[in-house]
Design a protein around this motif. Structure first.
Motif, PDB file in Angstrom:
ATOM      1  N   GLU A  78     -28.386 -10.538  -3.253  1.00 62.77           N
ATOM      2  CA  GLU A  78     -27.228  -9.554  -3.368  1.00 62.77           C
ATOM      3  C   GLU A  78     -27.835  -8.210  -3.466  1.00 62.77           C
ATOM      4  N   TYR A  79     -27.136  -7.189  -2.647  1.00 65.27           N
ATOM      5  CA  TYR A  79     -27.747  -5.914  -2.589  1.00 65.27           C
ATOM      6  C   TYR A  79     -26.692  -4.912  -3.171  1.00 65.27           C
ATOM      7  N   ASN A  80     -27.059  -4.039  -3.718  1.00 66.49           N
ATOM      8  CA  ASN A  80     -26.150  -2.928  -4.442  1.00 66.49           C
ATOM      9  C   ASN A  80     -26.588  -1.916  -4.914  1.00 66.49           C
ATOM     10  N   LEU A 133     -26.839   1.621  -7.149  1.00 60.90           N
ATOM     11  CA  LEU A 133     -26.179   1.920  -8.179  1.00 60.90           C
ATOM     12  C   LEU A 133     -25.392   3.507  -7.938  1.00 60.90           C
ATOM     13  N   PRO A 134     -24.408   3.583  -8.733  1.00 64.81           N
ATOM     14  CA  PRO A 134     -23.653   5.040  -8.564  1.00 64.81           C
ATOM     15  C   PRO A 134     -24.761   6.208  -8.704  1.00 64.81           C
ATOM     16  N   ARG A 165     -18.704   2.423  -7.336  1.00 66.43           N
ATOM     17  CA  ARG A 165     -19.067   1.040  -7.489  1.00 66.43           C
ATOM     18  C   ARG A 165     -17.972   0.210  -6.514  1.00 66.43           C
ATOM     19  N   ASP A 166     -18.762  -1.001  -6.055  1.00 63.66           N
ATOM     20  CA  ASP A 166     -17.917  -1.930  -5.170  1.00 63.66           C
ATOM     21  C   ASP A 166     -17.186  -3.052  -6.155  1.00 63.66           C
ATOM     22  N   SER A 226     -22.876  -3.435   2.673  1.00 58.91           N
ATOM     23  CA  SER A 226     -23.595  -4.063   1.607  1.00 58.91           C
ATOM     24  C   SER A 226     -23.701  -5.742   1.938  1.00 58.91           C
ATOM     25  N   GLN A 247     -27.109  -7.508   2.475  1.00 61.68           N
ATOM     26  CA  GLN A 247     -27.568  -8.707   1.606  1.00 61.68           C
ATOM     27  C   GLN A 247     -27.616 -10.138   2.517  1.00 61.68           C
ATOM     28  N   ASP A 300     -31.604 -10.064  -6.575  1.00 62.84           N
ATOM     29  CA  ASP A 300     -30.804  -9.127  -6.461  1.00 62.84           C
ATOM     30  C   ASP A 300     -31.692  -7.874  -6.448  1.00 62.84           C
ATOM     31  N   CYS A 301     -31.072  -6.995  -5.505  1.00 60.12           N
ATOM     32  CA  CYS A 301     -31.678  -5.698  -5.135  1.00 60.12           C
ATOM     33  C   CYS A 301     -30.798  -4.634  -5.424  1.00 60.12           C
ATOM     34  N   ASP A 302     -30.904  -3.752  -6.602  1.00 58.34           N
ATOM     35  CA  ASP A 302     -30.081  -2.875  -7.150  1.00 58.34           C
ATOM     36  C   ASP A 302     -31.016  -1.598  -6.734  1.00 58.34           C
ATOM     37  N   LEU A 309     -31.714   2.176  -7.126  1.00 59.45           N
ATOM     38  CA  LEU A 309     -31.684   3.061  -8.340  1.00 59.45           C
ATOM     39  C   LEU A 309     -31.777   4.464  -7.620  1.00 59.45           C
TER      40      LEU A 309
END
Lengths: 239, 239, 239, 239, 239, 239
Positions: free
Chosen positions: E65-67, E69-70, E79-80, E89, E93, E117-119, E121
């Motif tokens: 999962e790819y996201n 951050l705000p 945010r999604d 996204s 992912q 999980d790839c968040d 920053l």
């Protein structure tokens, strides 16, 4: 053979019909309608604008929302909070809105939207038709609260009421309760005005069919029932 | 200086509190609760299963849902049908559920879920605390309908009631109505049992702060109010 | 006065009706149905299980989905991808499903679900009734592909077809196209079997009403149209 | 009897509290806050507009979002992507936003929105209070980057910090870690300003209750902890 | 003409690449990866079950999962949370998951799911390729924590890393930062194994095209960059 | 060893490719494209406005939507109505839109949006590439219907077409059908202009890798196929 009905009701007899005003709520119009055990809270709220597609045409709008409260059935009815399509509620609220618009002079209303909310407190068959019959009274009350209509001359071309009819064990019956509705081969909802004109006729056989004689018999029963409901509404709105 | 209250109500006086049973609905427990104009229909529905995470532990569950009907406010409150997060409703129904679970012996309940639905018919401040005070009565009624509890010995460790308190114009006031709530610097909801133990204390200053003396004064007022509400509930459930 | 119709069509005359088989697709049944310019692709897909609430009863299920492709209208129709309720589509697909179930012997079908998908390629009025008339043929084709029905003896109690009728400028007209539909005071959809029995009658006045004579005239027109459609379907399925 | 705490921590002692600035990110304010193992990335982003309901009033807005990253817990926390209500997150982010607004002079901020995002990297209890204590520092950093506040005179009426307290095995404890939180009968979150005024007091018994003495003891512990956190924040912001 | 790059970087030079382990979090594998300013937190969580469609086949699954951050971008990234499709996204992912599965022996993994999980920053170009290069290390760390792989013999057929290349002002460049990405006519992401085999090649011209010589030049640059990244990963995992 | 292909097709031979115009629909451009059994209805609808982020720049926009009809596969493909992310469709429609924008002079188009809808009627592999090849023709037809382009001089910088290639049993194959796609170790989609320039190259190994020689062989095959498709399109648009 005539099916047994609760309280020895005859095939062409309505359930006890009640309209209660001065119920709790902050809306301009509010009425509790009962047909037998079926109980619906109808409120009519006024907003001083119309949907975008109607703006600038000097015309108002009447719409409806229909919802069954969780405690209105046993087992409990889940709330429609998921954003998913609940086809039945959507279909019913479109019917209620269309029916009420059938007798309102939207131009006379001015650029206002009136939303008639029909929240079912107890569901024992005929909730959509009770919503229309009660929604009309809430709508009248709301419109009557507007400055230009306080004289009592409302922008209605007629009154409106509705009732269900059906074929149970081969017999046409008026105003089905839930136990009858479940056994019915055909279920028809009829919406008519106080002067006897039709607004909606919706008859369906679920896994069944019906012939023309049955169709006409159901329409006759509905006419009879709606005549009584219209008189009841009229008396109620006099006070 | 003491702020004027509607009906010359004193700072430490509750609004008229009413509980009405035998209201329309199909749920096992149902009660209409009123605190002044605030009116909430509380129904308690029983289901013979528990949420998946509780299965097989021989324990029951009590949960709550809170909802404001569109006609409960003016202007009209939009329905929460979009599937979007309505943070306030979510927070309130979690509070109601947690509060009721605080006094239920869930093991004695067996593997059942009781859902207490709190539908606000008219919102004039204090809807969440009225929901708890009324929800307890609906819950008692529902549990009392179960075969093993018909003797009247309910699986409660205590009774439960709630009230709001706040600081308006520097003064602590009991049981705020909507006009007071809007002017309040601090708003606190307190949930207590009939024996005087705390279950929830939630005080917030919205763009404001409060000192320890004010905190203690609010808690004292809440204790006084809840004592009266608990007595009222007890009397009501005797009949 | 009789309104002018495209191609000098008489009030009681159907638009050109066509059924095309062997169209692209992987479903067991597939047919392209046309009524004038209105064009719907009907496919019927078979799944060897039934919805959870029907499991274990040895009975099948027939359901329908209705959808307008974006290019079927001008301006373009947005796709229904948001998860929001599109009341109209929901209402139409419930009607199609109910109608088809009205003539299928679900017990003979065994524990299978057949989904009839009606995707509108061009929308010029009467898409829901064309979907029913075409959906029946796709359904017949799909069922005929099942081993136990390849003899040609299908588990139908009757055939089914549908047509719209309406009141335009005071005149009852059969099989409205879009330009007529827009001007109509009353719009009625009628679903009947090949043997002349009713399955659905849905008449609505949008901001209008109709009297009993008009109701009966519309029903007569619909009967006439459906008789022709049923004969057309029968001939088509012989080949 | 006093429960054992990790690292022989005393009942009234905070976990190791750290604030790290100059962390990765593009926001105007950003700080990594740690309380024991609990780690939250707080970023504060500035937008030159306010929500629609606040437009034209010359006032700013501060809001917060709270989110746990999937790797912050074991087992993995699912992302909140479904559009469904996650009541807990919603409740927490409303608390953070309300708390920060309690000490900001929104009028001095001008028509800007500052969003404080609190993304939990590791969750070991007290994530919401750490978010408030760290969010304040990120907010100060973001506001300090605005031209009119670069002198260092920030539009704050006070500073703000938060801590959790609870009753474990009958004993009031300060700053619970996750293993303590799970065993706690009562959990209370307290938000206070640097000058010792309350902004939020939220105490709940989950399936438990507490008496007034316990309530007062928890408030005392919280006051002690927040005094230390406020001093720590002040020192940190000096540099 | 060669475009100026930040820090006088040559066309075929990578940005500073860093892998940081022992970062906060509760997941079995966790690594902070940096390529220039781009910073991604990669965590790998293990669950002892597989998706329903893979059950009973004795095989594992790796997904991602790819996201963002705000606070990773300025202006702030929303945010999604709406449940709406964020196509970008989703596409990223799927790429990360596919790439990692390209080198894992899923049969050797047993019936487990590892979610990487790839968040993000901080986002300064190349977040998806950094996610793959870092995700591999987090995945290795997570798998290495499983009892049967603690010897260090991991069920990998090869290692995997990724980099972006592009055409800016007509010149092929390696490892674009955000300012270069915005000016690029062509953007290509390449995923390769440590032994130099391709897993993914995705090149797109947004409102632009490229010829075969440019395609080959970009592939050559990517090969050079990935060789270095693979060596860096290998050294890092030795410790 | 060369794998057997249906109809004894050679490794470098396209499937039968057909473009059918004058199909049902109300859109300005519409074409049915077939590649073997794969069949896609491409419609191009024109709207006289652009997305908000492009307003006031005198430039147009081309976008695409991709959807598989339920009857296009067996078993039936569920409709994407839930509002959930269907990653594959999202990825494909982004590719189609990007590809078409690669050859359109958006400035010459003026402030208009053209939406190219690709609805798959039958899916036998290569639906995304067929959508691009057919979508270009629908787009040309739609633009050609605009007043300023009726002379036939369209605002295209080139034509565009696409094809899939892959590695099956170690052999590079052109234009895979579904049975080949399922067996392929590597799947690559290539989009090129009529003049032989690349727009997109997307090659992926699902749980597999490929070497540079295979990459180049696939690109060569794709070039060959697209040359033929481009000629076919050109001839078709002459008429």
């Amino acid at each position: 053979m005539m099916p047994d009905r609760a309280n020895n009701r005859a095939a062409d007899t309505l359930r006890t019909f009640l309209l209660e005003r001065n119920v709790p709520g902050a809306a301009a119009g509010k009425v509790l309608v009962r047909a037998g055990s079926t109980t619906v809270l109808c409120t009519a709220s006024i907003e001083n604008q119309v949907p975008p597609w109607l703006e600038g045409r000097g015309k108002g709008w009447v719409t409806a929302e229909y919802n069954m409260l969780p405690g209105s059935t046993s087992p409990r009815k889940q709330r429609d909070r998921s954003g998913k399509v609940d086809g039945r509620s959507s279909e019913i609220q479109r019917l209620i809105g269309r029916s009420l618009r059938g007798i309102v002079d939207l131009a006379a209303l001015g650029e206002r939207t009136i939303t008639v909310d029909c929240d079912v407190l107890e569901a024992d068959g005929g909730t959509r038709t009770a919503s229309i019959s009660g929604g009309y009274v809430a709508l009248a009350e709301a419109i009557g609260s507007l400055p230009e209509f306080q004289s009592g001359q409302l922008p209605f071309t007629d009154s409106i009421a509705a009732v269900s009819v059906g074929i149970v064990d081969g017999e046409p019956l008026l105003d089905l309760d839930y136990s009858e509705d479940v056994r019915a081969d055909v279920d028809m909802n009829v919406v008519m005005t106080g002067r006897g004109r039709f607004v909606e006729v919706q008859g369906s056989g679920e896994e069944a069919t019906f012939d023309k004689a049955q169709l006409l018999a159901m329409i006759d029963l509905a006419e009879r029932g709606i005549t009584q409901l219209s008189q009841f509404q009229a008396k109620h709105l006099e006070h």
